[in-house]
Each structure stands twice: as C-alpha cells, then as structure tokens.
Design an enzyme around this catalytic site. Structure first.
Site, PDB file in Angstrom:
ATOM      1  N   ASP A 165     -12.075   7.048   3.441  1.00 42.56           N
ATOM      2  CA  ASP A 165     -10.888   6.873   4.268  1.00 42.56           C
ATOM      3  C   ASP A 165     -10.457   5.406   4.350  1.00 42.56           C
ATOM      4  O   ASP A 165      -9.394   5.095   4.850  1.00 42.56           O
ATOM      5  CB  ASP A 165     -11.142   7.441   5.670  1.00 42.56           C
ATOM      6  N   GLU A 214      -9.326   3.655   1.986  1.00 40.51           N
ATOM      7  CA  GLU A 214      -8.810   3.671   0.620  1.00 40.51           C
ATOM      8  C   GLU A 214      -7.776   2.587   0.352  1.00 40.51           C
ATOM      9  O   GLU A 214      -7.584   2.174  -0.787  1.00 40.51           O
ATOM     10  CB  GLU A 214      -8.203   5.051   0.315  1.00 40.51           C
ATOM     11  N   LYS A 251     -10.247  13.018   7.508  1.00 47.12           N
ATOM     12  CA  LYS A 251      -9.731  12.751   8.849  1.00 47.12           C
ATOM     13  C   LYS A 251      -9.723  14.047   9.664  1.00 47.12           C
ATOM     14  O   LYS A 251      -9.853  15.144   9.123  1.00 47.12           O
ATOM     15  CB  LYS A 251      -8.293  12.223   8.759  1.00 47.12           C
ATOM     16  N   LYS A 292       0.859  -1.187   0.000  1.00 47.57           N
ATOM     17  CA  LYS A 292       0.000   0.000   0.000  1.00 47.57           C
ATOM     18  C   LYS A 292       0.893   1.234   0.000  1.00 47.57           C
ATOM     19  O   LYS A 292       1.673   1.450   0.927  1.00 47.57           O
ATOM     20  CB  LYS A 292      -0.904   0.010   1.246  1.00 47.57           C
ATOM     21  N   ASP A 334       1.605   6.492   5.254  1.00 50.51           N
ATOM     22  CA  ASP A 334       0.643   5.532   4.715  1.00 50.51           C
ATOM     23  C   ASP A 334       1.144   4.809   3.459  1.00 50.51           C
ATOM     24  O   ASP A 334       0.430   4.012   2.864  1.00 50.51           O
ATOM     25  CB  ASP A 334      -0.693   6.251   4.444  1.00 50.51           C
ATOM     26  N   ASP A 394      -2.571  10.318   3.328  1.00 50.87           N
ATOM     27  CA  ASP A 394      -3.959   9.921   3.530  1.00 50.87           C
ATOM     28  C   ASP A 394      -4.705  10.992   4.328  1.00 50.87           C
ATOM     29  O   ASP A 394      -4.619  11.041   5.553  1.00 50.87           O
ATOM     30  CB  ASP A 394      -4.020   8.572   4.262  1.00 50.87           C
ATOM     31  N   ARG A 437      -7.585  -0.614   0.958  1.00 52.76           N
ATOM     32  CA  ARG A 437      -8.072  -1.874   0.380  1.00 52.76           C
ATOM     33  C   ARG A 437      -8.398  -1.710  -1.104  1.00 52.76           C
ATOM     34  O   ARG A 437      -8.314  -2.673  -1.860  1.00 52.76           O
ATOM     35  CB  ARG A 437      -9.289  -2.368   1.186  1.00 52.76           C
TER      36      ARG A 437
HETATM   37  N1  BES Z   1      -4.164   4.744   6.769  1.00 52.77           N
HETATM   38  C1  BES Z   1      -5.270   4.493   7.589  1.00 52.77           C
HETATM   39  C2  BES Z   1      -4.974   3.502   8.729  1.00 52.77           C
HETATM   40  C3  BES Z   1      -3.962   3.937   9.758  1.00 52.77           C
HETATM   41  C4  BES Z   1      -4.399   4.422  10.971  1.00 52.77           C
HETATM   42  C5  BES Z   1      -2.621   3.789   9.535  1.00 52.77           C
HETATM   43  C6  BES Z   1      -3.482   4.794  11.925  1.00 52.77           C
HETATM   44  C7  BES Z   1      -1.701   4.158  10.497  1.00 52.77           C
HETATM   45  C8  BES Z   1      -2.143   4.651  11.694  1.00 52.77           C
HETATM   46  C9  BES Z   1      -6.407   3.905   6.758  1.00 52.77           C
HETATM   47  O1  BES Z   1      -6.468   4.310   5.450  1.00 52.77           O
HETATM   48  C10 BES Z   1      -7.678   4.350   7.383  1.00 52.77           C
HETATM   49  O2  BES Z   1      -7.929   5.519   7.397  1.00 52.77           O
HETATM   50  N2  BES Z   1      -8.443   3.396   7.897  1.00 52.77           N
HETATM   51  C11 BES Z   1      -9.677   3.671   8.509  1.00 52.77           C
HETATM   52  C12 BES Z   1     -10.651   2.652   8.029  1.00 52.77           C
HETATM   53  C13 BES Z   1     -12.054   2.945   8.437  1.00 52.77           C
HETATM   54  C14 BES Z   1     -12.580   4.144   7.712  1.00 52.77           C
HETATM   55  C15 BES Z   1     -12.877   1.725   8.124  1.00 52.77           C
HETATM   56  C16 BES Z   1      -9.490   3.613  10.017  1.00 52.77           C
HETATM   57  O3  BES Z   1      -8.734   2.751  10.479  1.00 52.77           O
HETATM   58  O4  BES Z   1     -10.052   4.441  10.710  1.00 52.77           O
HETATM   59 ZN    ZN Z   2      -4.735   4.888   4.620  1.00 55.24          ZN
HETATM   60 MN    MN Z   3      -7.519   6.077   5.150  1.00 56.79          MN
END
Ligand code: BES
Ligand code: ZN
Ligand code: MN
Length: 531
Positions: free
Chosen positions: A373, A375, A303, A291, A314, A296, A377
């Site tokens: 968010d 993204e 966010k 990834k 990210d 992000d 996957r």
């Molecule tokens: N890049 C983030 C996940 C992340 C969180 C990486 C903290 C490093 C530290 C990912 O893209 C994300 O935002 N995931 C969301 C998914 C949710 C919307 C289902 C999350 O974990 O809040």
């Molecule tokens: Zn992300």
């Molecule tokens: Mn994200």
C-alpha cells in the site's frame, strides 16, 4: 452579446457542455446589460452597529454605484433579509428598473480590512453559485489591481465547476459568459490577468475532471490517452507540448521496476506519460513528476472498504502536473518544463508484488517491498530518476502520498518537503500567492538510516514504525533525486474533498497544486529559482 461555445464530450454524442467565456470590461454595474450582476458588500467589525440597530455594512468598490441607484433603503433592505455582509453570504434581489440587469446578487466579503485576493476568489464563487439560469453575468467586486481581477476570474471559473458527465440529467446550467467589471479594464496587465485566470482555472478544472472520472474509465492506458488527446482538443499553444507515452514494453526496456512492480497486480497495465514544453529562450528548466495511481486498493496489503472509497483520487498528483504543464505552455511562460507522470493501478491480482519481494528500480537501486500500500513512492522513484537525467534546475513531484500527511496537516493543507532549505521557505510562499495552503515539513537526519536499513536490499520501502510516515516517504524519494534540487508536495489531504463544497472548492477532485505549479513556473521565469 452572448457567445455560446459548445464542446462535445465522448460519452454520448448528444450531450453538450457549456464552456463559460470570461472577459473584462470597464462598464458600470448599473448600466451593464446582463442577466445578473454580482456586487460585494463588506461587513462592519463585530461591534459596529448602524443607527437602525442592524449590523452596519457597506457596498464595496463598484457596488457603491448600485447602492446609490437603489437609494437609501438599500442597506436596510439587505439587513431585513438577514444579510450581514459575512464572507460567503449571498442575497438575490430583483433590480426592478433601477439597473439595466434584472437581477442583482449581493455577496458578503467579510470585514473590510480582511478583503484579500483569496476573499475575492471565494466571494466570486459564492456569487456564481447563487445564480441559476443566467446566460450572461457581470461581476463587480472591489478588485483593486490585476492580481485582484485575476482572483475574481479564478473564483468565477473554479466556482462554476461541476462534474455532471455521469448523470442522466445535467443539474446545472452555467452562464455562457461572465464579464468582470473594473475601471482598469483597458490596462494591459488587467487584460492579461483575465486570460491568465481563464487558462489556470481551466487547468484546475481539467485536473478535477480527471480525478473525478471513475477508475474503470481512467485506467493507466485511458488516462495516458486522455492526456494525449488534450493536446489536440485544447488547441492553440497546448499543441506546443510534446507528448510521449511509454507502455509496458517501453517501461521494461527502461528498467522501470518500481512502476512495473506496482502495476503487475492489475489487468490494466501501467504507463508513463512524458510531456515536454520547450520555449525558445527558457529562463529556467523545471521537471515535474506526478503520482498517477488510477486506483489504490492497497494491493496485497489491502485497504479497508472505507479506505478505498476515495482512492480513484490517487492520480491527483499526475493530474496536477499534467494539467499545469499544458497551462504553462498556453500561457507561454518562458520556462522549459519536462513532466513525467507514472500511471499504474494498484491491485491485488495473482501477479501482484508481495510484501517481501525485492524490486530493481530504474536507477539500479534494489528495494525491499514491505507494504504494497506504500506504492506511490515506488512509481515516483522511477520517474524521479528519469527527471534527474533531464538535468533541470528544479524537480517538483506531486503526490497523494501518505495518510500521515492528512493526520499532520488536515485536509486543506499540503506538505512541502525538500532537500533545499531555501525552497522549503519559498514554495509555501509561492503557494500562498497562488491561493493554496502548503506547509513545510522536515526530513530529519535519522530517516536516512531508516530508509537504508533493509536486511537484504539497498533500500527499505516501508517503515513499520507508525510515526512520521510523510517524512520517511520523502526520505525514500530523496534517494532517487541524488544531488538535484527537489521539492516534494504531499497533497493527500487537499486533492479530494469528500465533504461538502466550500468557497470555490467543489466536492470530489479539487485540482490541488495546479495553481501553485503554474505560479512557480511564472516566478521561475522571473528568477525565483536562483539560489
Ligand atoms: N494513496 C495513499 C495515501 C492517501 C491516503 C491518499 C489518504 C489520500 C488520502 C497511499 O498510497 C497509501 O496508501 N499510503 C499508506 C502508506 C503506509 C502503508 C506506509 C498510508 O498512508 O496509510
Ligand atoms: Zn496510493
Ligand atoms: Mn497506497
């Protein structure tokens, strides 16, 4: 005896960076002529006390000769300095005329029975951090075998890492040369261990550099360019890696709706980088997928300000698979590696994908986007689809995928999810041997129904329920690997350290998963992937 090697960096032509040279010698710490010598001392068990009333401790392995040269007062002197041999502790002493080197750094190794390779790695890093202004350093820790020597070498180079590229003045001045001292320096496996340590540590540090680079200087285009340039910059066997960069037009031709869908809210268009290392008689074929979200913001599902502060990290999964691929090639591991890194910037521009949009992925599956968010996957799905076409023995994807994984396992343990029970056991064990912490998590049966429960498309990208986010994300990815053996590493916690440095882990990018991937390839060469 010091060899200076200089590496120019593009930001300012006048800045130069020291690359520390790592070597191994059978010299004794008492006779080696370097600017500093690092030795280890073990602490006694909690109840153990010496006659003098201070905590009992003992020089470890080659340190015995140094203690002997200093005479009986050596251990009491350390005790008077408040040194107890605890893991991570250091004491720096002038060696007078007792040793040939003017300074001796004593590092604590913790209790004798608990000195494993990871303790050596951390102690080596602690020793390096205690030294400033030395051009040459010798390190004599109790490394019993090649694995121990490799751990010391890794601790040295990982512990010396700094990222000063954006400072007006460099804060640190690493030594030009570090010599690992061991009686077995002439053994072939020990020599190999030191060069392996150098290759692997430099790969980890390369991944750290990419993660630490500010997102304006590491857009998908610039990231892809840096990866291509590394091939020639690194020279040697890295040149055996074939690099292909797919730009927007190529991605459109390939039908990569996931990568394009995520990238379309940004002014910096997406890329996909494909690396191929194809040795003559491969024992196995490994496909790696990473990834590479260069920033992000969350997209339209924006966010919070604090949530974004570390989101340059990210692309840590892409950095890991790319750096590991180069390292595997440099080590000449007889395993074919095909690597796919999806690079996009997740931004909320006017062209951005909206919650409610449906994307048609490279595989042909349609996906209802419900949270922009989630993204990671989406960009991974297209790359996983490409990886399955390469028909490898195993696909491993690496991603800073879910905050839920950080909730479950904390910031120092990565999640391991898979469609193969055996790998779920083997991969955390391989990680442990590489010095990384990973833990298996399940993909429960009920997740299948959830990912296929979109009311208008084949798949639903996001589960609105607040629980089990890591497991749901893995179930979504699994839809794109079909029958292929696959492991997913969620490195959201370990990829970036926003707290203080510890052991050999710096603040910022950590290079998480690089060592595990290299180790996995090495063990695959010995048949570890056989069913
Ligand atoms: N890049 C983030 C996940 C992340 C969180 C990486 C903290 C490093 C530290 C990912 O893209 C994300 O935002 N995931 C969301 C998914 C949710 C919307 C289902 C999350 O974990 O809040
Ligand atoms: Zn992300
Ligand atoms: Mn994200």
């Amino acid at each position: 005896m010091t060899q200076w090697r200089w590496l120019g960096i593009t930001a300012e032509a006048t800045r130069v960076w020291v690359v520390t040279d790592l070597s191994v010698r059978s010299a004794k710490p008492t006779t080696v002529r370097t600017d500093a010598v690092v030795i280890g001392v073990v602490s006694a068990p909690p109840t153990g006390r010496s006659k003098g009333g201070g905590k009992a401790m003992a020089p470890a392995g080659p340190a015995a000769a140094v203690a002997k040269a200093f005479g009986r007062g050596f251990i009491p002197m350390l005790a008077s300095l408040g040194f107890e041999g605890k893991a991570g502790q250091t004491a720096t002493l002038p060696s007078g005329h007792v040793l040939r080197s003017p300074v001796v750094v004593v590092v604590g190794l913790g209790e004798e029975g608990a000195v494993d390779d990871e303790a050596l790695r951390r102690a080596a890093a602690a020793g390096m951090k205690a030294i400033s202004n030395a051009v040459s350093v010798a390190i004599a820790l109790p490394a019993a075998d090649a694995a121990g020597v490799r751990a010391v070498g890794e601790g040295v180079l990982l512990g010396l890492y700094t990222f000063d590229r954006y400072r007006s003045e460099q804060r640190t001045d690493p030594p030009g040369e570090v010599v690992v001292l061991t009686e077995n320096a002439r053994h072939r496996d020990v020599k190999q261990a030191v060069s392996d340590a150098a290759v692997v540590s430099r790969a980890v540090n390369l991944a750290r550099d990419w993660v630490n680079t500010p997102p304006r200087d590491l857009t998908p285009e610039l990231f892809a360019q840096a990866v291509s340039e590394h091939r020639t910059k690194a020279g040697g066997a890295a040149g055996k890696v074939k690099v292909t960069v797919l730009d927007e037009a190529a991605l459109a031709k390939q039908g990569c709706g996931g990568i394009l869908g995520v990238g379309q809210g940004s002014d910096n268009p997406p890329r996909l980088v494909r690396l191929e290392y194809s040795p003559r008689k491969p024992a196995a074929h490994l496909a790696l997928v990473g990834k590479g979200i260069t920033f992000d913001s969350g997209g339209l599902s924006l966010k919070t300000g604090t949530g974004m502060m570390t989101m340059k990290c990210d692309m840590g999964g892409a950095a890991a698979v790319l750096a590991a691929t180069y390292a595997i090639a440099e080590l000449g591991v007889p395993v074919k590696v095909t690597t796919f890194a999806s690079m996009a910037e997740n931004m909320p521009g006017g062209g951005a994908t909206r919650p409610g949009d449906v994307l048609t992925m490279r595989s042909g599956a349609t996906v209802e986007v419900l949270n922009t968010d989630a993204e990671g996957r989406l960009v991974l799905a297209d790359a996983l689809d490409m990886a399955t076409e390469a028909e490898p023995d195993l696909i491993v994807d690496v991603a800073t995928l879910t905050g839920a994984c950080v909730v479950a396992l904390g910031t120092r343990v990565s999640g391991v999810l898979s469609n193969d029970e055996g790998l779920l056991e083997r991969v955390p064990a391989i990680a442990d041997r590489a010095g990384e912490a990973m833990w298996a998590l399940p993909i429960p049966d009920e997740m299948k129904g959830k990912v296929t429960s979109s009311s208008i498309a084949d798949l639903r990208q996001h589960n609105p329920e607040p629980y089990g986010g890591t497991l749901y994300a893995a179930a979504f990815l699994r839809e794109f690997v079909k029958e292929q053996r696959w492991v997913h590493l969620d490195i959201a916690g370990p990829a970036f350290n926003d707290k203080d440095a510890y052991g050999y882990t710096p603040k910022g990018g950590t290079g998480a998963a690089v060592r595990t991937l290299v180790r996995l390839a090495q063990e695959a060469a010995d048949g570890a992937l056989a069913r």
